[in-house]
Design a protein around this motif. Structure first.
Motif, mmCIF file in Angstrom:
data_model
loop_
_atom_site.group_PDB
_atom_site.id
_atom_site.type_symbol
_atom_site.label_atom_id
_atom_site.label_comp_id
_atom_site.label_asym_id
_atom_site.label_seq_id
_atom_site.Cartn_x
_atom_site.Cartn_y
_atom_site.Cartn_z
ATOM 1 N N SER A 102 1.865 4.296 4.596
ATOM 2 C CA SER A 102 2.523 3.741 3.580
ATOM 3 C C SER A 102 1.405 3.782 2.476
ATOM 4 C CB SER A 102 2.889 2.371 3.941
ATOM 5 O OG SER A 102 1.914 1.392 4.240
ATOM 6 N N HIS B 18 1.103 1.056 -0.195
ATOM 7 C CA HIS B 18 1.068 0.109 -1.310
ATOM 8 C C HIS B 18 -0.107 -0.285 -2.039
ATOM 9 C CE1 HIS B 18 4.448 -1.259 1.828
ATOM 10 N NE2 HIS B 18 4.855 -0.657 0.707
ATOM 11 N N CYS B 19 -1.257 -0.076 -1.297
ATOM 12 C CA CYS B 19 -2.487 -0.215 -1.839
ATOM 13 C C CYS B 19 -2.759 0.743 -2.957
ATOM 14 C CB CYS B 19 -3.785 -0.185 -0.869
ATOM 15 S SG CYS B 19 -5.238 -0.554 -1.459
ATOM 16 N N SER C 61 -0.685 -0.287 -5.908
ATOM 17 C CA SER C 61 -1.546 -1.404 -6.699
ATOM 18 C C SER C 61 -2.868 -0.649 -7.457
ATOM 19 C CB SER C 61 -1.945 -2.389 -5.783
ATOM 20 O OG SER C 61 -0.428 -2.803 -5.179
ATOM 21 N N ASP D 227 -2.549 3.275 3.599
ATOM 22 C CA ASP D 227 -2.687 1.683 3.932
ATOM 23 C C ASP D 227 -3.200 1.724 5.224
ATOM 24 O OD1 ASP D 227 -1.678 0.689 1.627
ATOM 25 O OD2 ASP D 227 0.482 0.544 2.362
ATOM 26 N N ARG D 228 -2.792 2.589 6.001
ATOM 27 C CA ARG D 228 -3.324 2.402 7.513
ATOM 28 C C ARG D 228 -4.556 3.349 7.629
ATOM 29 N NH1 ARG D 228 2.285 2.795 7.731
ATOM 30 N NH2 ARG D 228 3.254 1.204 8.838
ATOM 31 N N ALA E 217 -7.721 1.426 7.051
ATOM 32 C CA ALA E 217 -8.290 0.694 7.889
ATOM 33 C C ALA E 217 -9.321 1.497 8.633
ATOM 34 C CB ALA E 217 -7.356 0.158 8.808
ATOM 35 N N SER F 256 2.209 -6.671 1.955
ATOM 36 C CA SER F 256 2.410 -5.765 3.185
ATOM 37 C C SER F 256 1.267 -5.983 3.783
ATOM 38 C CB SER F 256 3.155 -4.690 3.074
ATOM 39 O OG SER F 256 2.210 -3.885 2.258
ATOM 40 N N HIS G 194 0.012 -3.621 6.454
ATOM 41 C CA HIS G 194 -0.110 -2.246 7.163
ATOM 42 C C HIS G 194 -1.726 -1.941 7.571
ATOM 43 C CE1 HIS G 194 3.881 -0.981 5.684
ATOM 44 N NE2 HIS G 194 4.051 -1.662 6.651
ATOM 45 N N CYS G 195 -2.476 -2.095 6.613
ATOM 46 C CA CYS G 195 -3.994 -2.032 6.794
ATOM 47 C C CYS G 195 -4.594 -2.857 7.767
ATOM 48 C CB CYS G 195 -4.682 -2.209 5.461
ATOM 49 S SG CYS G 195 -6.314 -1.669 5.579
ATOM 50 N N ASP H 163 -2.047 -5.347 1.768
ATOM 51 C CA ASP H 163 -2.432 -4.027 1.313
ATOM 52 C C ASP H 163 -2.668 -3.962 -0.240
ATOM 53 O OD1 ASP H 163 -1.910 -2.880 3.878
ATOM 54 O OD2 ASP H 163 -0.054 -2.894 3.633
ATOM 55 N N ARG H 164 -1.472 -4.813 -0.927
ATOM 56 C CA ARG H 164 -1.665 -4.825 -2.446
ATOM 57 C C ARG H 164 -2.973 -5.299 -2.789
ATOM 58 N NH1 ARG H 164 3.321 -5.099 -0.745
ATOM 59 N NH2 ARG H 164 4.857 -3.432 -1.604
ATOM 60 N N LEU I 281 -5.906 -5.675 -1.268
ATOM 61 C CA LEU I 281 -6.779 -4.823 -0.942
ATOM 62 C C LEU I 281 -7.076 -3.987 -2.285
ATOM 63 C CD1 LEU I 281 -6.699 -3.187 2.400
ATOM 64 C CD2 LEU I 281 -8.749 -4.077 1.254
#
Lengths: 319, 319
Positions: A77, A79-80, A83, A97-98, A101, B77, B79-80, B97-98, B100
């Motif tokens: 995904s 999302h980050c 943004s 997003d994953r 990490a 969300s 996910h991270c 996530d956002r 971040l």
């Protein structure tokens, strides 16, 4: 499958190398394999330590890679990233997003003093990757490209500029003082490596950084293990990435023989695609034994099959 | 609404302060308001520069905050964070996530040499926040707590330890050499501030760090502007956060009068909740004018209403 006494050492870059590494990881038990991965395309972005090739190999061996896109994790995904775009941030290097990490955890561990080797071991363990992956070095090395747009760091060239600028040269900043990964060097010097396979990765920016580390070429030559490379060039083209474009811009013929020439001081054997069998003469003229195989890896079976054939070929060179 | 000549300056921490800042931002035009935010709970985590109070105020003014949870962004969300947990990373400080993206972009800009003031301006502009938010300083200051578990950095105490350890003292590492935000200081010294409002934030760890910066107390006193505080304590309790617990542990009565005592060298007026009207005598005995209002802010109307009443009260103190 293996009748080697020691481990098989792979020298590996990103996508192409990862495919073959996956094949090997499915035909050899973890204790018989060691994958040394290029880290000269590592960089710092948004304060995070990112190791693209290590991640590609790790995600691939974990079965988490996005094979369609060729990088990052499947089912990712964004999302980050969305943004970041909204905030006017830099979005040329896409961070899922994953995947983020991985970079966050790597950065956290490096900052508390762990080596990249230790961090990689921990990440692999959590991802369920049992094949040992090693960064080529725990010290920073950075591939720099001399291009028509001036000097560019590797990711700027590769991702931001999409390999468009013409290359006139390259160098590895920090390579002369970086220490090659100690475990790899120890095994090479102690006879713990039965064969070395140079994966079908970009010879200039994936393999040469590893070979440029002090003592690596000598250690490979002196190890007594046969060194076999798999051509990243098939029928005048690279399967993926800028290998062919870079070869042409740097004045090389875009042929397997030209790749073999780059490694000639090391190479005992070279595996080329069947479609390139007309090259066998030129390669053997370099004093390098040549095997023709199906080297295009579309399926997992292809990857495993090529791994087996490369292994057989290497074994044939021991006697 | 405003008949002030200059700007209203808010001194503000996280959640409670952000509520009142939102109220003010809806009753005053951006050019008549300046919000100086505590940055002594800023910290570095995973290599990222995180400014929790600035973000809380920014997200609140942007209408993006999660008001249920009290921190972070609504509709976030994770996910991270889920992947970090899988990697054995530290998950005590939850990074959406956002959210971040805010930390990544702040880190990127700080690393290329922008001040926190510049970064905050850019982030606010992209989030559509027109009210000027200023970090209390562009220099690092870190609240440290002396606790039953030893010295703890603020986020370790507040988030990781959930404010459980008993407090015996606190200090602001770096405060003595940090430069207060220059724009705030300039306006204070040049008569550009008509009134100062200390928001209902934690007096020890949100407001005192601002007041501890060299010259700030003097600048507030010398500005000629009335200084009005809103009590974070209502009926012996803090609306949110550890203010009441900390007051008790540090040997203070948990009363508005005790808060007024902490600010007595600065304070012209103090706004307490109607339910605390029995405190008026003790506060006025400190030489501080007192107003009783509904200070519990449940709705946006409550926030705007309280902002108006605080402003009226401050205006009444000018004459």
């Amino acid at each position: 499958m293996s009748q080697f006494k020691g481990k098989l050492l792979l020298l590996c870059g990103g996508v192409g190398g990862a495919k073959l590494a996956l094949g090997f990881s499915r035909v050899l038990p973890p204790e018989q394999l060691l994958v040394a991965v290029n880290t000269a395309d590592d960089f710092e972005h948004y304060g995070l330590s990112i190791s693209p090739d290590l991640d590609t190999v790790m995600y691939t061996l974990a079965g988490l890679n996005d094979s369609e896109r060729g990088w990052g994790m499947a089912g990712e995904s964004w999302h980050c990233m969305e943004s970041l775009a909204r905030l006017g941030g830099e979005t040329w290097f896409r961070l899922g997003d994953r995947d983020l990490a991985t970079h966050l955890e790597r950065t956290r561990r490096l900052r508390r003093g762990e080596t990249l080797t230790q961090v990689t071991r921990s990440l692999c363990s959590h991802f369920g990757v049992r094949t040992p992956l090693l960064p080529m070095s725990d010290d920073p090395v950075a591939t720099m490209l001399r291009t028509s747009q001036g000097e560019l760091a590797f990711q700027d060239y590769f991702v931001r500029e999409q390999c468009v600028p013409a290359i006139s040269g390259y160098f590895f900043c920090g390579a002369e003082s970086a220490r090659p990964q100690p475990e790899m060097m120890r095994l090479l010097s102690e006879g713990g490596i039965s064969a070395v396979v140079i994966c079908p990765s970009n010879p200039f920016v994936s393999i040469e950084p590893i070979l440029a580390l002090p003592g690596v070429r000598d250690a490979l030559r002196d190890s007594g293990a046969p060194v076999v490379a798999v051509s990243p060039i098939i029928a005048g083209r690279a399967v993926k990435g800028p290998s062919a474009k870079m070869m042409a811009e740097l004045g090389y013929e875009v042929t397997p023989a030209a790749v073999a020439g780059l490694y000639r001081d090391l190479l005992d054997g070279f595996v080329i695609d069947k479609s390139d069998r007309a090259q066998v003469g030129s390669i053997e003229a370099l004093g390098v034994a040549t095997a023709c195989e199906r080297t295009l890896m579309r399926s997992l079976d292809d990857r495993m099959d090529l791994a087996c054939r490369v292994m057989q070929f290497a074994r044939s060179l021991i006697d």
